[in-house]
Design a protein around this motif. Structure first.
Motif, PDB file in Angstrom:
ATOM      1  N   VAL A 181       0.822  -1.216   0.000  1.00  0.00           N
ATOM      2  CA  VAL A 181       0.000   0.000   0.000  1.00  0.00           C
ATOM      3  C   VAL A 181       0.857   1.267   0.000  1.00  0.00           C
ATOM      4  CG1 VAL A 181      -1.721   1.311   1.290  1.00  0.00           C
ATOM      5  CG2 VAL A 181      -1.947  -1.171   1.097  1.00  0.00           C
ATOM      6  N   LYS A 182       1.856   1.340   0.882  1.00  0.00           N
ATOM      7  CA  LYS A 182       2.679   2.547   0.986  1.00  0.00           C
ATOM      8  C   LYS A 182       3.413   2.821  -0.316  1.00  0.00           C
ATOM      9  CE  LYS A 182       3.493   2.501   5.996  1.00  0.00           C
ATOM     10  NZ  LYS A 182       4.514   2.409   7.058  1.00  0.00           N
ATOM     11  N   VAL A 183       3.960   1.778  -0.906  1.00  0.00           N
ATOM     12  CA  VAL A 183       4.702   1.932  -2.163  1.00  0.00           C
ATOM     13  C   VAL A 183       3.763   2.414  -3.265  1.00  0.00           C
ATOM     14  CG1 VAL A 183       6.069   0.738  -3.912  1.00  0.00           C
ATOM     15  CG2 VAL A 183       6.320   0.133  -1.490  1.00  0.00           C
ATOM     16  N   ALA A 184       2.618   1.777  -3.369  1.00  0.00           N
ATOM     17  CA  ALA A 184       1.669   2.101  -4.434  1.00  0.00           C
ATOM     18  C   ALA A 184       1.135   3.520  -4.309  1.00  0.00           C
ATOM     19  CB  ALA A 184       0.514   1.094  -4.414  1.00  0.00           C
ATOM     20  N   HIS A 185       0.740   3.909  -3.087  1.00  0.00           N
ATOM     21  CA  HIS A 185       0.154   5.240  -2.901  1.00  0.00           C
ATOM     22  C   HIS A 185       1.197   6.345  -3.063  1.00  0.00           C
ATOM     23  CE1 HIS A 185      -4.093   4.655  -1.749  1.00  0.00           C
ATOM     24  NE2 HIS A 185      -3.687   3.431  -1.489  1.00  0.00           N
ATOM     25  N   ALA A 186       2.419   6.093  -2.626  1.00  0.00           N
ATOM     26  CA  ALA A 186       3.468   7.090  -2.812  1.00  0.00           C
ATOM     27  C   ALA A 186       3.696   7.348  -4.294  1.00  0.00           C
ATOM     28  CB  ALA A 186       4.764   6.610  -2.154  1.00  0.00           C
ATOM     29  N   PHE A 187       3.710   6.284  -5.074  1.00  0.00           N
ATOM     30  CA  PHE A 187       3.918   6.413  -6.517  1.00  0.00           C
ATOM     31  C   PHE A 187       2.694   7.039  -7.190  1.00  0.00           C
ATOM     32  CE2 PHE A 187       3.679   4.939 -10.878  1.00  0.00           C
ATOM     33  CZ  PHE A 187       4.981   5.108 -11.340  1.00  0.00           C
ATOM     34  N   GLY A 188       1.505   6.511  -6.871  1.00  0.00           N
ATOM     35  CA  GLY A 188       0.286   6.977  -7.515  1.00  0.00           C
ATOM     36  C   GLY A 188      -0.014   8.439  -7.261  1.00  0.00           C
ATOM     37  N   GLU A 189       0.190   8.879  -6.028  1.00  0.00           N
ATOM     38  CA  GLU A 189      -0.076  10.282  -5.683  1.00  0.00           C
ATOM     39  C   GLU A 189       0.946  11.208  -6.334  1.00  0.00           C
ATOM     40  OE1 GLU A 189      -0.107  10.194  -1.459  1.00  0.00           O
ATOM     41  OE2 GLU A 189      -1.936   8.984  -1.351  1.00  0.00           O
ATOM     42  N   LYS A 190       2.166  10.740  -6.461  1.00  0.00           N
ATOM     43  CA  LYS A 190       3.212  11.555  -7.081  1.00  0.00           C
ATOM     44  C   LYS A 190       2.912  11.809  -8.548  1.00  0.00           C
ATOM     45  CE  LYS A 190       8.187  11.645  -8.052  1.00  0.00           C
ATOM     46  NZ  LYS A 190       9.483  10.938  -7.883  1.00  0.00           N
ATOM     47  N   TYR A 191       2.352  10.803  -9.233  1.00  0.00           N
ATOM     48  CA  TYR A 191       2.137  10.922 -10.669  1.00  0.00           C
ATOM     49  C   TYR A 191       0.689  11.231 -11.055  1.00  0.00           C
ATOM     50  CZ  TYR A 191       6.918   9.534 -11.441  1.00  0.00           C
ATOM     51  OH  TYR A 191       8.292   9.514 -11.462  1.00  0.00           O
ATOM     52  N   GLY A 192      -0.140  11.547 -10.076  1.00  0.00           N
ATOM     53  CA  GLY A 192      -1.464  12.083 -10.383  1.00  0.00           C
ATOM     54  C   GLY A 192      -2.518  11.095 -10.814  1.00  0.00           C
ATOM     55  N   PHE A 193      -2.464   9.870 -10.318  1.00  0.00           N
ATOM     56  CA  PHE A 193      -3.508   8.901 -10.638  1.00  0.00           C
ATOM     57  C   PHE A 193      -4.794   9.248  -9.887  1.00  0.00           C
ATOM     58  CE2 PHE A 193       0.139   6.472 -12.030  1.00  0.00           C
ATOM     59  CZ  PHE A 193      -0.361   5.789 -13.138  1.00  0.00           C
ATOM     60  N   ASP A 194      -5.922   9.007 -10.528  1.00  0.00           N
ATOM     61  CA  ASP A 194      -7.213   9.291  -9.900  1.00  0.00           C
ATOM     62  C   ASP A 194      -7.616   8.205  -8.905  1.00  0.00           C
ATOM     63  OD1 ASP A 194      -7.846  11.660 -11.501  1.00  0.00           O
ATOM     64  OD2 ASP A 194      -7.942  10.252 -13.171  1.00  0.00           O
ATOM     65  N   GLU A 195      -7.133   6.979  -9.118  1.00  0.00           N
ATOM     66  CA  GLU A 195      -7.508   5.863  -8.255  1.00  0.00           C
ATOM     67  C   GLU A 195      -6.334   4.901  -8.173  1.00  0.00           C
ATOM     68  OE1 GLU A 195     -11.618   3.254  -7.594  1.00  0.00           O
ATOM     69  OE2 GLU A 195     -11.215   4.247  -9.506  1.00  0.00           O
ATOM     70  N   ILE A 196      -6.091   4.358  -6.980  1.00  0.00           N
ATOM     71  CA  ILE A 196      -4.932   3.492  -6.753  1.00  0.00           C
ATOM     72  C   ILE A 196      -5.389   2.194  -6.094  1.00  0.00           C
ATOM     73  CG2 ILE A 196      -2.691   3.279  -5.609  1.00  0.00           C
ATOM     74  CD1 ILE A 196      -2.752   6.440  -5.512  1.00  0.00           C
ATOM     75  N   TYR A 197      -5.010   1.075  -6.691  1.00  0.00           N
ATOM     76  CA  TYR A 197      -5.297  -0.242  -6.118  1.00  0.00           C
ATOM     77  C   TYR A 197      -3.961  -0.928  -5.840  1.00  0.00           C
ATOM     78  CZ  TYR A 197     -10.145   0.335  -7.569  1.00  0.00           C
ATOM     79  OH  TYR A 197     -11.437   0.796  -7.728  1.00  0.00           O
ATOM     80  N   ALA A 198      -3.699  -1.212  -4.565  1.00  0.00           N
ATOM     81  CA  ALA A 198      -2.420  -1.804  -4.166  1.00  0.00           C
ATOM     82  C   ALA A 198      -2.604  -3.246  -3.719  1.00  0.00           C
ATOM     83  CB  ALA A 198      -1.806  -0.981  -3.033  1.00  0.00           C
ATOM     84  N   ASN A 199      -1.508  -4.005  -3.794  1.00  0.00           N
ATOM     85  CA  ASN A 199      -1.481  -5.366  -3.273  1.00  0.00           C
ATOM     86  C   ASN A 199      -2.562  -6.238  -3.902  1.00  0.00           C
ATOM     87  OD1 ASN A 199      -0.213  -7.253  -1.652  1.00  0.00           O
ATOM     88  ND2 ASN A 199      -1.551  -6.887   0.106  1.00  0.00           N
ATOM     89  N   VAL A 200      -2.802  -6.045  -5.218  1.00  0.00           N
ATOM     90  CA  VAL A 200      -3.865  -6.793  -5.892  1.00  0.00           C
ATOM     91  C   VAL A 200      -3.287  -7.975  -6.660  1.00  0.00           C
ATOM     92  CG1 VAL A 200      -5.572  -4.950  -6.062  1.00  0.00           C
ATOM     93  CG2 VAL A 200      -3.765  -5.101  -7.771  1.00  0.00           C
ATOM     94  N   MET A 201      -3.993  -9.091  -6.621  1.00  0.00           N
ATOM     95  CA  MET A 201      -3.633 -10.287  -7.360  1.00  0.00           C
ATOM     96  C   MET A 201      -4.249 -10.213  -8.762  1.00  0.00           C
ATOM     97  SD  MET A 201      -1.628 -12.013  -5.478  1.00  0.00           S
ATOM     98  CE  MET A 201      -1.616 -13.669  -6.166  1.00  0.00           C
ATOM     99  N   PRO A 202      -3.824 -11.098  -9.682  1.00  0.00           N
ATOM    100  CA  PRO A 202      -4.325 -11.028 -11.058  1.00  0.00           C
ATOM    101  C   PRO A 202      -5.852 -11.015 -11.177  1.00  0.00           C
ATOM    102  CG  PRO A 202      -2.470 -12.513 -10.946  1.00  0.00           C
ATOM    103  CD  PRO A 202      -2.760 -12.105  -9.537  1.00  0.00           C
ATOM    104  N   GLU A 203      -6.526 -11.911 -10.433  1.00  0.00           N
ATOM    105  CA  GLU A 203      -7.980 -11.965 -10.516  1.00  0.00           C
ATOM    106  C   GLU A 203      -8.620 -10.673 -10.015  1.00  0.00           C
ATOM    107  OE1 GLU A 203      -6.076 -14.132  -9.030  1.00  0.00           O
ATOM    108  OE2 GLU A 203      -6.302 -16.086 -10.015  1.00  0.00           O
ATOM    109  N   GLU A 204      -7.997 -10.063  -8.995  1.00  0.00           N
ATOM    110  CA  GLU A 204      -8.532  -8.818  -8.436  1.00  0.00           C
ATOM    111  C   GLU A 204      -8.361  -7.664  -9.427  1.00  0.00           C
ATOM    112  OE1 GLU A 204      -7.734  -9.682  -3.695  1.00  0.00           O
ATOM    113  OE2 GLU A 204      -6.112  -8.905  -4.933  1.00  0.00           O
ATOM    114  N   LYS A 205      -7.273  -7.681 -10.181  1.00  0.00           N
ATOM    115  CA  LYS A 205      -7.106  -6.674 -11.216  1.00  0.00           C
ATOM    116  C   LYS A 205      -8.242  -6.768 -12.239  1.00  0.00           C
ATOM    117  CE  LYS A 205      -2.067  -5.970 -11.190  1.00  0.00           C
ATOM    118  NZ  LYS A 205      -0.862  -5.909 -12.035  1.00  0.00           N
TER     119      LYS A 205
END
Length: 724
Positions: free
Chosen positions: A572-596
């Motif tokens: 979560v921390k890695v994903a949100h740090a990256f997503g917020e830095k680059y302006g994503f509207d929605e961030i999904y972290a720690n997701v498996m293939p089926e969840e994607k």
């Protein structure tokens, strides 16, 4: 003997095709197969069945025998059902065309020579009639009539296949019109029409089908060899000979060939292809490992639980294939277009004859409406030009529909590791203990890591080289999976690794705890360096973001894309740090293939079209359920390239913007081409109905507007903007 073509087959799932399925009663089929299959889909239009079954309870051969009996085929007792494995078919614009191609296969060279001969004969007619003024004999039994019939053979074969299946399609209508033109004395018009049609078909096949086949031929998922432990001896064997329960040995730098459980050893394993994690996972006895993941360092003994089609990778591919099998919009669109042209052409031909009483006028209208160049080439030439231009720019587009949908998509989803990042860490910051210099820190770190091939070790050695530091020590370091490395240099212990490694060796890292925690919260990896019992400092690493990522994301927003989504297996921390830095509207972290895939499905309910951009096996299920799947092919997984509609060969984020602009321009040119084609067709029909357009002139009108359409479409291939 019943012949069934297998369109696709993995263990427990098959898609089969036969002419018998076009008229089969779906309710009867369901009643027949329901006890033996878990999932059943019947596509009468494509004459196919998709069956999902438990391979431990029944077999493909048993299902085929059951189906053959259902159709009351009288097969001799000793006769078995013949299964013909079809060659790769990238797209199916017409069922009859696929059937004819299967029965009468032709090489690309043969088709090119045939069209060359037709072009030579067309040039001969032009020189003889126009330049020399010699009248060409054009009776039903002339050479020109014979050449026209020869050129029409593929069309006549398709029409025959349709008539035999009791379908009256555009192919049937066109074939009837050509034959009527030849035996009605309008041989030149017939030749002109079939020549234009063959040229259009050749252009479309070259630009679309060749691109798909080339990408398909790049795919090679199978591993051939593996090491098996037999009586304490490691033997290299064929992968096919490995059985469940065998002990497979894997070492540093190798891909794991099977699914299984570690019974001995420990290792750091890159599972990004499976779950998208940017950092290698530490695995030891009792942990599960997956086929096609990369063992970075270590040595493990694996008790095999699944091989071949039963591995996690193969099951993912099966799910991907199941999702893709549900999609047939191109085929449906082609059928709808053909039906409209057929109805309109038949109506206008009949109406002209009833109103004017002139067979010649009605015949001219029939010739105008029998050739679909005006409507089909309007789209196909623009798409073909777009595909060709994309290929020049390193963007391999597998089909016209995918190119069109990119600019119509409102949501873009991105994987992180390997897609927006290179997967290679880079040093972003160092923190030094009091009295320690940067050169001293890097020197000791490089000394310990100089024979290590871990990505972070390579980043340290790169920094050492940048500072002019060279290490030629002979002492080998000890690689400690999940911790770091240990080197004894001139009696002194050097440690390079995480906090756990240093703490286990009585090195106090409390002084660096606060800065380390800050980097960890930003999703960065922290590596400590110590000499003896003294910590020298720490280094923070992050995965290198591909150049142009920020510009690409901002560019998509500027072009009207409504929603940008990050889908990653990172924490979560890695994903949100990256997503917020680059302006994503929605961030999904720690997701498996089926969840994607579930996220993609949910987004499709909110937005008009959804694009998925990825590079790994873990992205393939999500890619298969998206409207457009784009893979970063440079370093990407074979499975992602296979399932994607579009492959970015250079893995350059800016190419996403080039693709979007190419899609927008193609749609604009298609609209222009439809206007050109429709207006000239309507004008030609009007002139023909009033007797101002002879059959030969009707054919000439086709040439005129076809040249106009192709010239307009060529602006895309040459990179000329719509506003130019």
């Amino acid at each position: 003997m019943l012949k069934i073509a297998i369109k696709s087959h993995v263990q427990g799932r098959v898609r089969i095709k036969s002419e018998y399925f076009s008229s089969a009663n779906e309710a009867q089929l369901f009643t027949l197969l329901q006890p033996f299959v878990q999932e059943f889909r019947h596509n009468a239009l494509a004459r196919s069945l998709i069956l999902v079954y438990d391979h431990t309870q029944t077999s493909l051969e048993a299902l085929l025998a059951l189906i053959s009996n259902h159709f009351n085929l009288k097969l001799p007792p000793s006769t078995t059902v013949t299964v013909l494995e079809e060659s790769y078919c990238p797209s199916c614009t017409s069922c009859s065309r696929c059937e004819v191609a299967a029965k009468h296969p032709q090489t690309w060279r043969h088709k090119l020579i045939t069209f060359g001969v037709l072009s030579g004969y067309a040039l001969y007619l032009f020189i003889k009639e126009t330049l020399l003024g010699i009248v060409v004999v054009a009776s039903p039994f002339s050479l020109t009539a014979a050449v026209a019939l020869f050129a029409a053979i593929p069309l006549l074969q398709e029409a025959y296949s349709d008539v035999k299946a009791k379908r009256f399609t555009l192919q049937s209508f066109m074939a009837f019109s050509l034959i009527a033109a030849i035996f009605g004395g309008e041989v030149m018009a017939a030749f002109e029409i079939i020549y234009i049609l063959r040229g259009g078909m050749l252009l479309e096949e070259y630009t679309a089908e060749k691109s798909k086949r080339q990408i398909h031929n790049l795919i090679a998922l199978e591993m051939k060899k593996a090491y098996v432990l037999v009586d304490d001896v490691e033997l290299e064997v064929d992968l096919e000979s490995i059985k469940e329960g065998d002990i497979v040995v894997s070492r540093s730098g190798e891909k794991i060939p099977v699914d299984g459980e570690i019974i001995d050893g420990k290792a750091e394993i890159d599972e990004a292809s499976i779950n998208g994690r940017s950092e290698p996972a530490f695995k030891e006895k009792g942990d599960v490992v997956y086929a096609n993941t990369l063992l970075h360092r270590g040595r493990i003994y694996i008790r095999v639980s699944a091989i071949g089609e039963n591995t996690y990778l193969s099951r993912v591919i099966a799910k991907v294939e199941a999702s893709l099998a549900l999609k047939s919009p191109s085929e449906l669109s082609a059928d709808r277009l053909a039906a409209k042209l057929l109805k309109l052409g038949t109506f206008l031909t009949g109406a002209t004859f009833l109103v004017t009483g002139s067979w010649l006028r009605a015949f001219s209208v029939m010739i105008v409406m029998s050739c679909p160049c005006a409507t089909i080439l309007a789209a196909s030439t623009a798409i073909s030009a777009g595909i060709a231009r994309g290929a020049k720019q390193g963007i391999l587009i597998k089909g016209g529909e995918s190119l069109e949908l990119v600019a119509q998509s409102e949501a873009f989803c991105f994987d992180k590791t390997g897609t927006l990042t290179t997967g290679q860490p880079r040093l972003v910051e160092t923190h030094l203990h009091k009295g320690v210099s940067l050169e001293e820190l890097i020197t000791y770190a490089a000394r310990a890591e100089q024979r290590n091939h871990h990505p972070i070790a390579e980043a340290i050695l790169k920094e050492a080289k940048h500072l002019g530091i060279t290490c030629n020590d002979e002492e080998p370091s000890e690689i400690l999976p999940g911790l770091g490395v240990k080197l004894v240099h001139q009696g002194t212990v050097i440690l390079v690794g995480n906090a756990k490694l240093l703490t286990q060796n009585s090195v106090n890292v409390t002084a660096l705890h606060r800065v380390a925690q800050r980097h960890l919260e930003l999703g960065q990896t922290v590596v400590y360096v110590s000499v003896g019992t003294n910590v020298l400092g720490c280094m923070a690493f992050e995965h290198e973001v591909r150049e142009g990522t920020q510009a690409m994301l901002e560019g998509l927003k500027a072009r009207g894309v409504k929603h940008l989504v990050l889908l990653t297996g990172d924490e979560v921390k890695v994903a949100h740090a990256f997503g917020e830095k680059y302006g994503f509207d929605e961030i999904y972290a720690n997701v498996m293939p089926e969840e994607k895939a579930d996220v993609i499905k949910a987004l499709k309910a909110k937005y008009r079209r959804v694009v998925m951009v990825g590079d790994g096996i873990n992205d393939t299920i999500a890619m298969s359920v998206s409207d457009v799947a784009i893979s970063f092919a440079s370093g990407g997984s074979e499975a992602a390239i296979e399932v994607s509609n579009i492959a970015i060969t250079n893995s350059n984020p800016r190419d996403i913007l080039k693709l979007y602009d190419l899609s927008s321009q193609s749609l604009h040119v298609i609209a222009q081409n439809y206007w050109i084609g429709t207006s000239t067709n309507l004008a030609s029909v009007a002139f023909a109905a009033f007797g101002a357009l002879s059959p030969v002139m009707a054919g000439a009108m086709h040439i005129a507007h076809t040249v106009g359409i192709m010239a307009n479409s060529s602006r895309i291939a040459w990179g000329i903007d719509n506003n130019s």
